[in-house]
Structure formats: structure tokens, C-alpha cells
Design an enzyme around this catalytic site. Structure first.
Site, short mmCIF file in Angstrom:
data_model
loop_
_atom_site.label_atom_id
_atom_site.label_comp_id
_atom_site.label_asym_id
_atom_site.label_seq_id
_atom_site.Cartn_x
_atom_site.Cartn_y
_atom_site.Cartn_z
N ASP A 199 0.80 -1.22 0.00
CA ASP A 199 0.00 0.00 0.00
C ASP A 199 0.84 1.28 0.00
OD1 ASP A 199 -2.26 -1.62 0.11
OD2 ASP A 199 -2.23 -1.66 2.30
N LYS A 229 1.91 2.02 -5.12
CA LYS A 229 2.48 1.41 -6.35
C LYS A 229 1.58 1.68 -7.55
CE LYS A 229 2.45 -2.57 -4.25
NZ LYS A 229 2.19 -2.17 -2.86
N GLY A 273 -4.36 -4.42 -3.80
CA GLY A 273 -5.37 -3.39 -4.06
C GLY A 273 -4.65 -2.14 -4.48
N HIS A 274 -4.69 -1.82 -5.76
CA HIS A 274 -3.94 -0.69 -6.28
C HIS A 274 -4.92 0.39 -6.74
CE1 HIS A 274 -0.43 -3.68 -7.21
NE2 HIS A 274 -0.70 -3.55 -5.93
N GLN A 314 2.12 -6.13 -3.05
CA GLN A 314 2.59 -6.21 -1.66
C GLN A 314 3.89 -5.41 -1.48
OE1 GLN A 314 1.59 -9.66 -3.08
NE2 GLN A 314 -0.36 -8.71 -2.66
#
Ligand code: GDP
Ligand code: IMO
Ligand code: MG
Length: 429
Positions: free
Chosen positions: A13, A16, A40-41, A223
Site C-alpha cells: 500500500d 504502487k 489493491g492498487h 505487496q
């Protein structure tokens, strides 16, 4: 160096997605190489927010997007995500998107097992995203996985399904669960197969062609290094290698293709899930970081734990991952603090350490040694050039680079794509 590998240098988080989307405009292909839909991007473009879990962050800008063999793929989650993005006006076609035919699949029994184990672990739980990531990687390494290419051979799938289900049935029995419903699983796979097969191909071959044509490839990590199964805060980690080296094996291109390694680094520290976190703040400062930084998980909505910047961890991550330069994100979240702190070392049973020790108990026991710097009252939010930054923010960035022994290539000052300061172009390095 034409290619760039983006990895998270903390516990995920770090931002990225934003940086990959920004770089994707200048890349010819974006490749995911590990993890799955535990990622989750978030991308924000002209006020519109896009949330991606499996699809590479290049899809929104229309850059060729590839899911490499190192990813574990939930075919139903992929279908839902493609539908969500198409509803937002993003087109995802076999011309612009490909999936490795060797990806191992995440199936419903993996998700169930993830949940059963976490519930049974009580306080010792890892705090996984509940997506079945760990169990799917276990089956891949255990040579029991159903892979994307198997979807083309459903008529001869029985021996493989049996092998997989025998293993899962024994585990499920220990939790008092029914055996896997093989028929239901077989028909669910048959139903989703045509959707996945539209995109399936030997992506190593496509990447070889793209590379020979002189294209710029952007590898998108998920990650962060501290969640790496070898180098992270084991056992509170994910089940894949998240370091830059995984980009080669997880895509089918050799290590020379990895190029400039861009470590994404948040200007403070967050972690979601259980595990050691030396600079965690349980006070008003931690609360403020969480509120200003909107620190809630993209995937699970869980509150992220927050703390000061930990230079020891980031220096270690940069070394382990061979980081060429960093993108420092969320600098704006530190706006308005009178004083800001940076962790420069640890104290463990009277000794001073300049690295994070391997054992979980030691990791939990280290006490941070802090250095304090003056904060800045002016806002950095939305700054797009170095000249827009207050002097004390520049001092903070300079001190961060010194302590982590790695230069800053980009600075991010808001969630918006263009609120980004370019210091050193990773594609031109
Ligand atoms: P990722 O998993 O590394 O892609 O990061 P996430 O998207 O899960 O979390 C990062 C969050 O911070 C997202 O909500 C981004 O929109 C947001 N973000 C990214 N860069 C910045 C920044 O420079 N400033 C602020 N305030 N938010 C940012
Ligand atoms: P992105 O790509 C932050 C964490 C989980 C848990 C541990 C194991 O958005 O940075 P898993 O479901 O992978 O078995 O969970 O890893 N985790 C993440 N934390 N960002 C992520 O991805 C994460 N993906 C997994 O919270 O602690
Ligand atoms: Mg995320």
C-alpha cells in the site's frame, strides 16, 4: 536500461498503483509477476478513482497489460474486475490484455481453507486478505494446482481434480467440513473457462517479441518487501516473493530484463494485518496519519496501522531488492506536523541494531531509536516540482535518502496521477 520494475519497499500500500499508472504512459507493456487479488492498487485520474486487484495498473491508460505466470489467478475475481472496469469505460480486450497459460488458479476451496485457518488461529492469525492466496501457492508448489491451460482440457481434468480434492478433503475433515463438491467445482470451471481462455497465451513468448522490438516493459509488483515470504516479517507475510528478483521468474523474462528497480516508499509507515511493526503509533499521531492518509485497505476496507518512517526497514528492503531509486509517496500526509520523526536504528536487549533481526520475537521486541526533524506548516499537496516544496520537506527527503542509502527518483504529493515530481527518470537511467 529501458525497463522498470516497481516494487513496494514496506508492508504494501505504498502507492504502487499510482506510480505504475503514471509510468505506464511511457511504457509499452505492464506485467504483474506475483501475488493475486490480495493486492489493491488505487489510481486517481482527473478525479475518477479506479481500484485494481488483479489487472495490471497499465489497463487504465490502455497500455498492453499482462498477468505473468507467477500470479495466482482467481478466474471469477478476474471476470468481476474486468466487468467493473468496463463499467467505468476502460476496455479490456485480448489485444490489450493477456494472461499466462501457466498461472495456477485460486479455487473456492482455497478461499475456504484460508478462512478456516484464520478463524482457527484466533489471536495468532496472520490477518490475511481471505482471498485464498496462501493455499493456492501451496498447491502450486505441491504440484496439485489446476492451471489456466487446464481449462482447455476439461474433459481430461478428472485425475487432476481428484488429486487436488483428496488433499483438500483431508484438510477440510480436520475442520469438520464436508469434502469438496467436485461436480460443482467442475461445472464452475467449465462456466468460467471461455472467459479466461480468451486472454490465455504463452506470455513469455509475447514478452520476448515485445522486448526484441525494443519496447519498454514495466513490471508491477504487489505487496512489499517486508511481506516477502523469504525476506519479510515471517510468518506474518504473504505467500510469494515480492522482491524485484521475482519479476524475472514470474514473467518468463530473464533477470537482465528487470532494469531500473523503483522501490515505492511511503513517507511514513503503514501495515494491514498482524505482525511486528516497530514504529507503530497507538496515539493521536498515529490516528492523524491514518485520517490524513485515508489509511483503509483497498481490498478489505480494514484500518491500516500507522507509524513514523522507519529508515532501518527501508534500507534493508532497498538492499535486498537491489533498488536503484525510490518513489517517495504521500509526502503531503506529513504536512502540518511541528516535528516529524524517523527511526534510524533499534535497541534490542541493550544492543543497538542497524537491521531488523530474523526472529519474530526479536522483531516484536525491538525498540525504535528516533531522530527528530522540524516539520513544515505549508502544504505540499499537489506539488509538481521541487521548487514547490517547503525547505523543511526537502530536508526531510534529503535525510530519508541518506539514511536508506538510495536516491529519490520521484516524489508523489497527492493521489492524482499528475501530482508527481520527477527527479530522475527511471526509463532514461
Ligand atoms: P498500492 O497497493 O501500493 O498500489 O497502494 P494503495 O492504492 O493500496 O494505497 C495507496 C493510497 O494512497 C491510495 O488510496 C492512493 O490513491 C493514495 N495515494 C497514492 N499516492 C499518494 C500521495 O502522494 N498522497 C496522498 N495523499 N495519497 C496518495
Ligand atoms: P498491495 O499490492 C498490504 C497482507 C495481509 C496479511 C498478509 C498475508 O495492495 O500493496 P495474504 O492474503 O496475502 O495471504 O495476506 O499480507 N497483504 C497486504 N498488505 N498490501 C497488500 O497488497 C497486501 N497483500 C497482502 O494483510 O497481513
Ligand atoms: Mg494496496
Amino acid at each position: 536500461m529501458a525497463n522498470v520494475t516497481v516494487i513496494g519497499a514496506q508492508w504494501g500500500d505504498e502507492g504502487k498503483g499510482k506510480i505504475v499508472d503514471w509510468l505506464a504512459a511511457r511504457a509499452d507493456a505492464v506485467v504483474r509477476f506475483q501475488g493475486g487479488h490480495n493486492a489493491g492498487h488505487t489510481l486517481v485520474i482527473d478525479g475518477t478513482t479506479y481500484k485494481l486487484s488483479l489487472l495490471p495498473s497499465g489497463v487504465v491508460s490502455g497500455t498492453l497489460s499482462i498477468i505473468g505466470n507467477g500470479v495466482v489467478l482467481d478466474p471469477w475475481a478476474l471476470r468481476d474486475e474486468v466487468a467493473r472496469l468496463e463499467a467505468q469505460g476502460v476496455s479490456v480486450t485480448p489485444d490489450s490484455f493477456a494472461v499466462a497459460d501457466t498461472c495456477a488458479l485460486i479455487l473456492p476451496p482455497h478461499r475456504e481453507l484460508d478462512g478456516l485457518r484464520e478463524s482457527a488461529a484466533g489471536k495468532g492469525r496472520i490477518g490475511t486478505t481471505g482471498r485464498g492466496i496462501g493455499p493456492a501457492y501451496e498447491d502450486k508448489v505441491g504440484r496439485r494446482a489446476i492451471r489456466v491451460c487446464d481449462l482447455e482440457h476439461l474433459d481430461s481434468l478428472d485425475p487432476q481434480l481428484d488429486r487436488l480434492c483428496v488433499h483438500h478433503d483431508a484438510l477440510r475433515a480436520a475442520f469438520g467440513r464436508e469434502p469438496v463438491d467436485r461436480e460443482a467445482l467442475r461445472s464452475a470451471l467449465a462456466e468460467v473457462a471461455p472467459f479466461v481462455l480468451r486472454f490465455a497465451q504463452p506470455v513469455w513468448k509475447r514478452l520476448k517479441t515485445v522486448r526484441r522490438a525494443g519496447a519498454r516493459i514495466l513490471f508491477e509488483g504487489a505487496q512489499g518487501v517486508l511481506l516477502d515470504v523469504d525476506h519479510g516479517t515471517y510468518p506474518f507475510v504473504t505467500s510469494s516473493n515480492t522482491v524485484s528478483g521475482a519479476a524475472a521468474g514470474g514473467s518468463g523474462l530473464g533477470p537482465a530484463a528487470t532494469g531500473f528497480v523503483l522501490g515505492i516508499v511511503k513517507a511514513y509507515t503503514t501495515r494491514v494485518g498482524s505482525g511486528p511493526f516497530p514504529t507503530e503509533l497507538d496515539d493521536a499521531v498515529g490516528q492523524r496519519l491514518g485520517e490524513r492518509g485515508h489509511e483503509f485497505g483497498t481490498v478489505t476496507g480494514r484500518k491500516r496501522r500507522c507509524g513514523w518512517f522507519d529508515a532501518v526497514l527501508v534500507r534493508q528492503s532497498c538492499a535486498i531488492s537491489g533498488v536503484t531509486g525510490i518513489a517517495l509517496t504521500k509526502l503531503d500526509v506529513l504536512d502540518g506536523f511541528d516535528r516529524v520523526r524517523i527511526c534510524t536504528g533499534y535497541r534490542l536487549r541493550g544492543k543497538v541494531l542497524d537491521y531488523l533481526p530474523a526472529h519474530a520475537a526479536d522483531q516484536a521486541a525491538v525498540e525504535p531509536i528516533y531522530e527528530e526533524l522540524d516539520g513544515w506548516a505549508q502544504t505540499t499537496a499537489g506539488a509538481r516540482s521541487w521548487a514547490d516544496l517547503p525547505a523543511n520537506a526537502i530536508k526531510y527527503i534529503t535525510r530519508v535518502q541518506e539514511l536508506i542509502e538510495t536516491p529519490v527518483a520521484l516524489v508523489s504529493t497527492s493521489p492524482e496521477r499528475d501530482d508527481t515530481i520527477l527527479v530522475r527518470d527511471p526509463f532514461e537511467d
